[in-house]
Design a protein around this motif. Structure first.
Motif, PDB file in Angstrom:
ATOM      1  N   LYS A  71     -25.316   4.989  67.482  1.00  0.00           N
ATOM      2  CA  LYS A  71     -25.569   5.146  66.048  1.00  0.00           C
ATOM      3  C   LYS A  71     -26.230   3.939  65.403  1.00  0.00           C
ATOM      4  N   ASN A  72     -25.852   2.738  65.815  1.00  0.00           N
ATOM      5  CA  ASN A  72     -26.357   1.537  65.156  1.00  0.00           C
ATOM      6  C   ASN A  72     -27.505   0.921  65.950  1.00  0.00           C
ATOM      7  N   PRO A  73     -28.709   0.895  65.374  1.00  0.00           N
ATOM      8  CA  PRO A  73     -29.858   0.347  66.096  1.00  0.00           C
ATOM      9  C   PRO A  73     -29.729  -1.153  66.310  1.00  0.00           C
ATOM     10  N   ILE A  74     -30.459  -1.642  67.290  1.00  0.00           N
ATOM     11  CA  ILE A  74     -30.494  -3.080  67.572  1.00  0.00           C
ATOM     12  C   ILE A  74     -31.878  -3.605  67.182  1.00  0.00           C
ATOM     13  N   TRP A  75     -31.881  -4.621  66.354  1.00  0.00           N
ATOM     14  CA  TRP A  75     -33.146  -5.223  65.924  1.00  0.00           C
ATOM     15  C   TRP A  75     -33.799  -5.979  67.079  1.00  0.00           C
ATOM     16  N   PRO A  76     -35.135  -5.942  67.226  1.00  0.00           N
ATOM     17  CA  PRO A  76     -36.104  -5.099  66.511  1.00  0.00           C
ATOM     18  C   PRO A  76     -36.153  -3.710  67.160  1.00  0.00           C
ATOM     19  N   MET A 238     -19.160  -0.732  58.546  1.00  0.00           N
ATOM     20  CA  MET A 238     -18.699  -0.059  59.754  1.00  0.00           C
ATOM     21  C   MET A 238     -18.804   1.462  59.598  1.00  0.00           C
ATOM     22  N   ALA A 239     -17.674   2.193  59.677  1.00  0.00           N
ATOM     23  CA  ALA A 239     -17.709   3.659  59.609  1.00  0.00           C
ATOM     24  C   ALA A 239     -17.826   4.182  58.182  1.00  0.00           C
ATOM     25  N   ILE A 267     -22.822  -1.843  52.953  1.00  0.00           N
ATOM     26  CA  ILE A 267     -23.741  -2.719  53.681  1.00  0.00           C
ATOM     27  C   ILE A 267     -23.823  -2.240  55.124  1.00  0.00           C
ATOM     28  N   GLU A 268     -25.027  -2.131  55.633  1.00  0.00           N
ATOM     29  CA  GLU A 268     -25.210  -1.721  57.027  1.00  0.00           C
ATOM     30  C   GLU A 268     -24.571  -2.767  57.942  1.00  0.00           C
TER      31      GLU A 268
END
Length: 294
Positions: A71-76, A238-239, A267-268
Motif C-alpha cells: 500500500k505505501n510506495p517507496i520514494w522515488p 498509518m492506517a 499525514i502520509e
C-alpha cells in the motif's frame, strides 16, 4: 557494584544515542549485529527507509532487491516500483533472498526475527532503526560507507543539518505553542510517545504532546484522558486515512478543541514516519501548515 551500575548505564545510554555505529572496523546496529566496514555490492533491503536513503546518496546501483510494501510506495516511486521483490516487510521470503545471493541484507524492526534465518545461512545483516533526526543522519553516514558514496553522503548530511538548523531557528522565533496528539490508530485510540520520531517532530515544532508521561511507546488514550487533555490538534497517520476516522472514533473527540475547530489532519506515513532525511523536508511543510492553528 558501582562498576556494574556504571556499565549498565553506559549500555543504556549508547542504545539511545545511536542506531548504527562504526567501531573497530565494524558496522554495528543497536541489537549488536555487526558486519565488516566496507562497500557491499549486492544489498537486499527489507526496510523502505534504507531504500530511500540509498537513492538519496546515489547508491541505488548497489540494491539487488527490496521488500514489497503493497500500500505505501517507496520514494522515488517511479524507480523503486520496478525493483525485484523478496517478500514483504513482515514476511520476507528466505527462498527469494537466497535467489539474489546478497552480500548484505538490511532489515527493519518489524522483520527483526528474520535475522535468525539469515544468521543460520551465514548471511550478513543489520537492522535499520531511527527514532530521531540525529539517528537518521547518522544512519545515512553509515550507508555512505556501505555504498561507497561517502563524498555524496557527507554533502547531503551537511545540507540537511543546515536545513534542520534553519527550521529550528524559524520555529524558535514563532513556536506553535499548541497541544496535540499524534495518533497511530483510532480503535483503540493510540498515540505516539515523545520518545518516537513523531514525538520528536512534535517537540521540534513546539507542540505539547498529550502522551507525555504515559507509559509505553504507543499508549492507549481513554475518552476521559482525551477530554481532560483537550488537545488543540489531532494528527493521524498509518492506517488512519481520513479526518472522519478520527472525528467518528469517539464522541469525545468532537468535544475537544481539535474537534470543535476542525484542527484534525492526516499525514502520509511514508513522509513523516519513515526514518529518512525526507522527514526533515516534511517537518518544514508541517510547520507552515500548522502555523495558523489556534
Amino acid at each position: 557494584m558501582k562498576r556494574v551500575i556504571t556499565l549498565i548505564f553506559t549500555i543504556l545510554i549508547s542504545n539511545l544515542v545511536y542506531a548504527l555505529k562504526i567501531e573497530n572496523d565494524f558496522i554495528i546496529d543497536s541489537r549488536g549485529n555487526k558486519i565488516v566496514k566496507k562497500e557491499y555490492k549486492k544489498v537486499l533491503i527489507l526496510d523502505p527507509a534504507a531504500v530511500e536513503a540509498f537513492y538519496l546518496i546515489g547508491g541505488e546501483n548497489n540494491i539487488v532487491a527490496i521488500a514489497d510494501t503493497a500500500k505505501n510506495p517507496i520514494w522515488p516511486q517511479e524507480k523503486t516500483k520496478d525493483l525485484p521483490k523478496a517478500g514483504t516487510i513482515m514476511k520476507p521470503s528466505v527462498e527469494q533472498v537466497l535467489m539474489y545471493s546478497p552480500d548484505l541484507v538490511i532489515l527493519n524492526t518489524m522483520s527483526e526475527s528474520f535475522g535468525e534465518s539469515l544468521k543460520a545461512r551465514k548471511l550478513n545483516f543489520i537492522i535499520n532503526e531511527a527514532n530521531s533526526f540525529e539517528q537518521i543522519l547518522n544512519n545515512l553516514e553509515i550507508y555512505g560507507v556501505i555504498t561507497g558514496k561517502e563524498e555524496n553522503t557527507d554533502r547531503l548530511i551537511d545540507s540537511y543539518n543546515l536545513k534542520l538548523k534553519m527550521i529550528k531557528e524559524k520555529i524558535a522565533e514563532k513556536p506553535l505553542k499548541i497541544k496535540g496528539g499524534f495518533l497511530f490508530s483510532t480503535s483503540p485510540m493510540m498515540v505516539f510517545s515523545p520518545n518516537s520520531l513523531p514525538g520528536q517532530i512534535f517537540d521540534t515544532l513546539g507542540i505539547e504532546n498529550i502522551a507525555k508521561g504515559l507509559p509505553g511507546g504507543r499508549p492507549i488514550l481513554s475518552p476521559e484522558f482525551l477530554l481532560a487533555e483537550n488537545p488543540d490538534i489531532l494528527v493521524g497517520s498509518m492506517a488512519i486515512k481520513n479526518k472522519n476516522d478520527i472525528l467518528n472514533s469517539n464522541p469525545v473527540v468532537k468535544q475537544t478543541k481539535a474537534g470543535q475547530k476542525g484542527n484534525i489532519m492526516i499525514i502520509e506515513s511514508d513522509k513523516i514516519l519513515r526514518g529518512t532525511p525526507r522527514v526533515i523536508d516534511a517537518l518544514e511543510e508541517l510547520y507552515k501548515e500548522l502555523s495558523n492553528v489556534k
